[in-house]
Design a protein around this motif. Structure first.
Motif, mmCIF file in Angstrom:
data_model
loop_
_atom_site.group_PDB
_atom_site.id
_atom_site.type_symbol
_atom_site.label_atom_id
_atom_site.label_comp_id
_atom_site.label_asym_id
_atom_site.label_seq_id
_atom_site.Cartn_x
_atom_site.Cartn_y
_atom_site.Cartn_z
ATOM 1 N N THR A 293 0.852 -1.180 0.000
ATOM 2 C CA THR A 293 0.000 0.000 0.000
ATOM 3 C C THR A 293 0.889 1.232 0.000
ATOM 4 O OG1 THR A 293 -1.720 -1.164 1.214
ATOM 5 C CG2 THR A 293 -1.798 1.239 1.255
ATOM 6 N N GLN A 294 0.603 2.138 -0.912
ATOM 7 C CA GLN A 294 1.353 3.392 -0.979
ATOM 8 C C GLN A 294 0.398 4.551 -0.736
ATOM 9 O OE1 GLN A 294 3.183 3.315 -4.874
ATOM 10 N NE2 GLN A 294 5.066 2.486 -4.001
ATOM 11 N N TYR A 295 0.899 5.552 -0.014
ATOM 12 C CA TYR A 295 0.123 6.748 0.279
ATOM 13 C C TYR A 295 0.800 7.923 -0.419
ATOM 14 C CZ TYR A 295 -1.446 3.621 3.955
ATOM 15 O OH TYR A 295 -1.936 2.539 4.632
ATOM 16 N N ARG A 296 0.024 8.685 -1.167
ATOM 17 C CA ARG A 296 0.576 9.854 -1.869
ATOM 18 C C ARG A 296 0.082 11.120 -1.178
ATOM 19 N NH1 ARG A 296 3.276 9.299 -6.454
ATOM 20 N NH2 ARG A 296 2.798 11.450 -6.935
ATOM 21 N N SER B 55 3.465 15.472 -4.041
ATOM 22 C CA SER B 55 4.368 14.743 -4.936
ATOM 23 C C SER B 55 5.152 13.657 -4.209
ATOM 24 C CB SER B 55 5.342 15.723 -5.607
ATOM 25 O OG SER B 55 6.131 16.367 -4.616
ATOM 26 N N TYR B 56 4.874 13.446 -2.920
ATOM 27 C CA TYR B 56 5.593 12.464 -2.119
ATOM 28 C C TYR B 56 4.800 11.160 -2.023
ATOM 29 C CZ TYR B 56 8.231 16.556 -0.681
ATOM 30 O OH TYR B 56 8.991 17.696 -0.683
ATOM 31 N N THR B 57 5.539 10.054 -1.960
ATOM 32 C CA THR B 57 4.931 8.733 -1.818
ATOM 33 C C THR B 57 5.496 8.060 -0.575
ATOM 34 O OG1 THR B 57 4.756 8.537 -4.218
ATOM 35 C CG2 THR B 57 4.541 6.506 -2.949
ATOM 36 N N TYR B 58 4.618 7.476 0.228
ATOM 37 C CA TYR B 58 5.009 6.817 1.470
ATOM 38 C C TYR B 58 4.413 5.416 1.529
ATOM 39 C CZ TYR B 58 6.057 11.589 2.901
ATOM 40 O OH TYR B 58 6.554 12.862 2.963
ATOM 41 N N THR B 59 5.114 4.518 2.209
ATOM 42 C CA THR B 59 4.550 3.199 2.493
ATOM 43 C C THR B 59 4.066 3.144 3.940
ATOM 44 O OG1 THR B 59 6.747 2.331 2.997
ATOM 45 C CG2 THR B 59 5.905 1.955 0.765
ATOM 46 N N ALA C 21 2.945 9.477 6.035
ATOM 47 C CA ALA C 21 2.076 10.213 5.113
ATOM 48 C C ALA C 21 1.218 11.219 5.871
ATOM 49 C CB ALA C 21 1.196 9.245 4.331
ATOM 50 N N GLU D 213 3.361 14.198 6.887
ATOM 51 C CA GLU D 213 3.587 15.085 5.749
ATOM 52 C C GLU D 213 2.329 15.900 5.445
ATOM 53 O OE1 GLU D 213 5.253 17.210 2.723
ATOM 54 O OE2 GLU D 213 6.239 16.013 4.260
ATOM 55 N N HIS D 214 1.181 15.264 5.532
ATOM 56 C CA HIS D 214 -0.085 15.966 5.298
ATOM 57 C C HIS D 214 -0.250 17.112 6.294
ATOM 58 C CE1 HIS D 214 -4.485 16.566 5.502
ATOM 59 N NE2 HIS D 214 -4.381 16.410 4.192
#
Length: 69
Positions: A43-46, A49-53, A58, A61-62
């Motif tokens: 599962t990846q969270y965007r 422009s950043y992507t996190y697992t 995530a 960052e939000h």
């Protein structure tokens, strides 16, 4: 011209009727893999422009991106 709708079949759940119309979201079964090879889903969270697992990363960052809003 008959505009009536067909009554649902009580012996067939609506879900099964829907899935028979290619509506199922089940992933395709993986083909046989040789010994020592495994498949996994990540599962990846965007966030922008950043992507996190990691969901925690995530969400952090939000919060950073929305701190000034």
């Amino acid at each position: 011209m008959d505009h009536s709708r067909a009554e649902p079949n009580p012996e067939t759940p609506a879900t099964r009727q829907w899935e028979s119309e290619r509506g199922s979201m089940k992933p395709a079964a993986p083909s046989a893999l040789p010994d020592g090879v495994t498949a996994s889903t990540i599962t990846q969270y965007r966030v922008g422009s950043y992507t996190y697992t990691s969901l925690d990363d995530a969400l952090a960052e939000h919060r950073r991106q929305n701190k000034n809003h």
